[in-house]
Design a protein around this motif. Structure first.
Motif, mmCIF file in Angstrom:
data_model
loop_
_atom_site.group_PDB
_atom_site.id
_atom_site.type_symbol
_atom_site.label_atom_id
_atom_site.label_comp_id
_atom_site.label_asym_id
_atom_site.label_seq_id
_atom_site.Cartn_x
_atom_site.Cartn_y
_atom_site.Cartn_z
ATOM 1 N N SER A 18 49.675 -110.122 62.634
ATOM 2 C CA SER A 18 50.256 -109.295 63.683
ATOM 3 C C SER A 18 49.197 -108.893 64.692
ATOM 4 C CB SER A 18 50.876 -108.041 63.054
ATOM 5 O OG SER A 18 51.694 -107.391 63.992
ATOM 6 N N LEU A 19 49.646 -108.811 65.933
ATOM 7 C CA LEU A 19 48.796 -108.319 67.021
ATOM 8 C C LEU A 19 49.720 -107.577 67.969
ATOM 9 C CD1 LEU A 19 46.051 -108.437 68.682
ATOM 10 C CD2 LEU A 19 47.104 -110.352 69.890
ATOM 11 N N ALA A 20 49.401 -106.337 68.260
ATOM 12 C CA ALA A 20 50.275 -105.579 69.157
ATOM 13 C C ALA A 20 49.479 -104.513 69.893
ATOM 14 C CB ALA A 20 51.403 -104.915 68.360
ATOM 15 N N VAL A 21 49.797 -104.378 71.182
ATOM 16 C CA VAL A 21 49.215 -103.323 72.010
ATOM 17 C C VAL A 21 50.388 -102.567 72.620
ATOM 18 C CG1 VAL A 21 47.804 -102.847 74.051
ATOM 19 C CG2 VAL A 21 47.125 -104.673 72.479
ATOM 20 N N ARG A 22 50.355 -101.248 72.531
ATOM 21 C CA ARG A 22 51.477 -100.439 73.027
ATOM 22 C C ARG A 22 51.613 -100.591 74.542
ATOM 23 N NH1 ARG A 22 50.607 -94.711 70.061
ATOM 24 N NH2 ARG A 22 52.805 -94.299 70.414
ATOM 25 N N GLU A 80 46.070 -118.699 74.301
ATOM 26 C CA GLU A 80 45.501 -119.917 74.890
ATOM 27 C C GLU A 80 44.185 -119.601 75.598
ATOM 28 O OE1 GLU A 80 48.775 -121.669 77.073
ATOM 29 O OE2 GLU A 80 49.897 -121.946 75.214
ATOM 30 N N ARG A 81 44.159 -118.463 76.279
ATOM 31 C CA ARG A 81 42.904 -118.057 76.941
ATOM 32 C C ARG A 81 41.797 -117.759 75.940
ATOM 33 N NH1 ARG A 81 42.487 -113.257 81.027
ATOM 34 N NH2 ARG A 81 41.623 -112.517 79.068
ATOM 35 N N SER A 82 42.208 -117.363 74.732
ATOM 36 C CA SER A 82 41.212 -117.044 73.699
ATOM 37 C C SER A 82 40.811 -118.278 72.890
ATOM 38 C CB SER A 82 41.770 -115.980 72.739
ATOM 39 O OG SER A 82 42.141 -114.839 73.448
ATOM 40 N N GLN A 133 48.751 -101.902 77.693
ATOM 41 C CA GLN A 133 48.645 -103.358 77.864
ATOM 42 C C GLN A 133 47.946 -103.717 79.173
ATOM 43 O OE1 GLN A 133 52.527 -105.116 77.396
ATOM 44 N NE2 GLN A 133 52.681 -104.479 75.263
ATOM 45 N N GLY A 134 47.407 -104.921 79.209
ATOM 46 C CA GLY A 134 46.824 -105.447 80.440
ATOM 47 C C GLY A 134 45.431 -104.932 80.735
ATOM 48 N N SER A 135 44.812 -104.269 79.759
ATOM 49 C CA SER A 135 43.456 -103.758 80.026
ATOM 50 C C SER A 135 42.425 -104.341 79.062
ATOM 51 C CB SER A 135 43.445 -102.235 79.968
ATOM 52 O OG SER A 135 43.796 -101.811 78.675
ATOM 53 N N GLY A 136 42.782 -105.436 78.422
ATOM 54 C CA GLY A 136 41.783 -106.138 77.610
ATOM 55 C C GLY A 136 41.801 -105.802 76.125
ATOM 56 N N LEU A 137 42.698 -104.898 75.717
ATOM 57 C CA LEU A 137 42.698 -104.533 74.287
ATOM 58 C C LEU A 137 43.132 -105.707 73.403
ATOM 59 C CD1 LEU A 137 44.092 -100.892 73.969
ATOM 60 C CD2 LEU A 137 41.802 -101.727 73.486
ATOM 61 N N SER A 143 59.246 -117.901 73.406
ATOM 62 C CA SER A 143 59.530 -117.157 74.644
ATOM 63 C C SER A 143 58.480 -116.082 74.962
ATOM 64 C CB SER A 143 60.899 -116.474 74.530
ATOM 65 O OG SER A 143 60.861 -115.510 73.477
ATOM 66 N N ASN A 144 57.538 -115.864 74.059
ATOM 67 C CA ASN A 144 56.579 -114.764 74.248
ATOM 68 C C ASN A 144 55.388 -115.232 75.111
ATOM 69 O OD1 ASN A 144 54.925 -112.546 74.097
ATOM 70 N ND2 ASN A 144 55.150 -112.258 71.890
ATOM 71 N N LEU A 145 55.658 -115.317 76.421
ATOM 72 C CA LEU A 145 54.654 -115.894 77.317
ATOM 73 C C LEU A 145 53.369 -115.060 77.423
ATOM 74 C CD1 LEU A 145 56.943 -117.379 80.120
ATOM 75 C CD2 LEU A 145 56.012 -118.485 78.095
HETATM 76 C C1 COA Z 1 50.486 -109.865 73.692
HETATM 77 C C2 COA Z 1 49.762 -108.514 73.770
HETATM 78 C C3 COA Z 1 49.116 -108.214 72.424
HETATM 79 C C4 COA Z 1 48.665 -108.614 74.858
HETATM 80 O O1 COA Z 1 47.909 -107.396 74.805
HETATM 81 P P1 COA Z 1 47.117 -106.866 76.087
HETATM 82 O O2 COA Z 1 46.253 -105.743 75.646
HETATM 83 O O3 COA Z 1 48.044 -106.623 77.193
HETATM 84 O O4 COA Z 1 46.230 -108.134 76.409
HETATM 85 P P2 COA Z 1 44.988 -108.184 77.402
HETATM 86 O O5 COA Z 1 44.959 -106.989 78.299
HETATM 87 O O6 COA Z 1 43.776 -108.470 76.595
HETATM 88 O O7 COA Z 1 45.390 -109.405 78.285
HETATM 89 C C5 COA Z 1 44.782 -110.604 78.126
HETATM 90 C C6 COA Z 1 45.661 -111.677 78.735
HETATM 91 O O8 COA Z 1 46.955 -111.658 78.139
HETATM 92 C C7 COA Z 1 47.911 -112.112 79.068
HETATM 93 N N1 COA Z 1 48.877 -111.053 79.340
HETATM 94 C C8 COA Z 1 48.816 -109.767 78.915
HETATM 95 N N2 COA Z 1 49.912 -109.095 79.311
HETATM 96 C C9 COA Z 1 50.663 -109.992 80.023
HETATM 97 C C10 COA Z 1 51.923 -109.922 80.674
HETATM 98 N N3 COA Z 1 52.648 -108.792 80.693
HETATM 99 N N4 COA Z 1 52.403 -111.037 81.272
HETATM 100 C C11 COA Z 1 51.690 -112.213 81.243
HETATM 101 N N5 COA Z 1 50.495 -112.320 80.626
HETATM 102 C C12 COA Z 1 49.996 -111.238 80.030
HETATM 103 C C13 COA Z 1 47.116 -112.472 80.275
HETATM 104 O O9 COA Z 1 46.655 -113.807 80.096
HETATM 105 C C14 COA Z 1 45.951 -111.560 80.197
HETATM 106 O O10 COA Z 1 44.922 -112.031 80.981
HETATM 107 P P3 COA Z 1 44.720 -111.475 82.486
HETATM 108 O O11 COA Z 1 44.272 -110.046 82.318
HETATM 109 O O12 COA Z 1 43.664 -112.370 83.039
HETATM 110 O O13 COA Z 1 46.043 -111.594 83.170
HETATM 111 C C15 COA Z 1 50.742 -107.378 74.195
HETATM 112 O O14 COA Z 1 51.420 -107.787 75.353
HETATM 113 C C16 COA Z 1 51.743 -106.984 73.119
HETATM 114 O O15 COA Z 1 51.436 -106.227 72.222
HETATM 115 N N6 COA Z 1 52.989 -107.487 73.215
HETATM 116 C C17 COA Z 1 54.047 -107.093 72.303
HETATM 117 C C18 COA Z 1 53.781 -107.563 70.871
HETATM 118 C C19 COA Z 1 53.542 -109.048 70.802
HETATM 119 O O16 COA Z 1 54.270 -109.823 71.397
HETATM 120 N N7 COA Z 1 52.509 -109.441 70.022
HETATM 121 C C20 COA Z 1 52.173 -110.826 69.779
HETATM 122 C C21 COA Z 1 53.017 -111.336 68.657
HETATM 123 S S1 COA Z 1 52.585 -112.979 68.214
#
Ligand code: COA
Length: 158
Positions: A70-74, A118-120, A78-82, A109-111
């Protein structure tokens, strides 16, 4: 800041899990069991004193491939590198544990998540139709663990 989580973090992890996954989420009792057992390690990310996200990595005995459960950010964090920082942390831990790769499944569907993986450096391995209970396809990704990953600190200040 990211730190290893323990049993006392059940409430925080449960809240993040419930907020992040409308379907296929871990039940609280399963999270409790995993936090108490030795196979799955959890990391909790906090920002401004608030629990912001978590990652769970499962190590199977004798296996050199760890599984990102599992990986999740509230939402508000989101969008700040966590998410990226949590991935770096689990790759570091997998490296230190002697794993050669980390695998995960993600909904097709979880783009945002796919883009992050993919970036990682995760590469698509296979596609699994009707994998989830609602019939959605899962994509399985794998990332090789490099020597560089193994030197990462488990607690990276953000
Ligand atoms: C997927 C998730 C963990 C990303 O966490 P985050 O802290 O926002 O990720 P980061 O800030 O490190 O973002 C890194 C990259 O993720 C992608 N990304 C993050 N949020 C995005 C969004 N809303 N739309 C598209 N790409 C996104 C981008 O590639 C981003 O790079 P960028 O900053 O150059 O655009 C978060 O959106 C989440 O918890 N989602 C709900 C739970 C989930 O789907 N978990 C994964 C299950 S497999």
């Amino acid at each position: 800041m990211i730190r290893l989580a323990g049993r006392d973090d059940l409430d925080s992890i449960d809240v993040i899990e419930r907020e992040s996954f409308p379907l296929d989420r871990f039940a609280r009792r399963n999270l409790r069991r995993m936090l108490a057992g030795g196979r799955t390690r959890f990391w909790l990310a906090s920002r401004d004193g608030q629990a912001a996200g978590y990652a769970a990595l499962c190590f199977r005995k004798g296996a050199r491939i760890a599984r990102l459960y599992s990986l999740a950010v509230r939402d508000g964090f989101q969008g700040s590198g966590l998410g990226s920082a949590l991935i770096d942390t689990v790759l570091g831990a997998a490296g230190k544990a002697g794993c050669r790769a980390v695998r995960l499944e993600v909904r097709e569907s979880n783009l945002p998540a796919r883009k992050l993986y993919e970036r990682s450096g995760f590469r698509l391995l296979s596609r699994h139709c009707s994998y989830y209970e609602d019939g959605e396809t899962a994509l399985r990704y794998e990332r090789s663990v490099t020597a560089q990953d193994a030197y990462r600190q488990e607690t990276d200040p953000l």
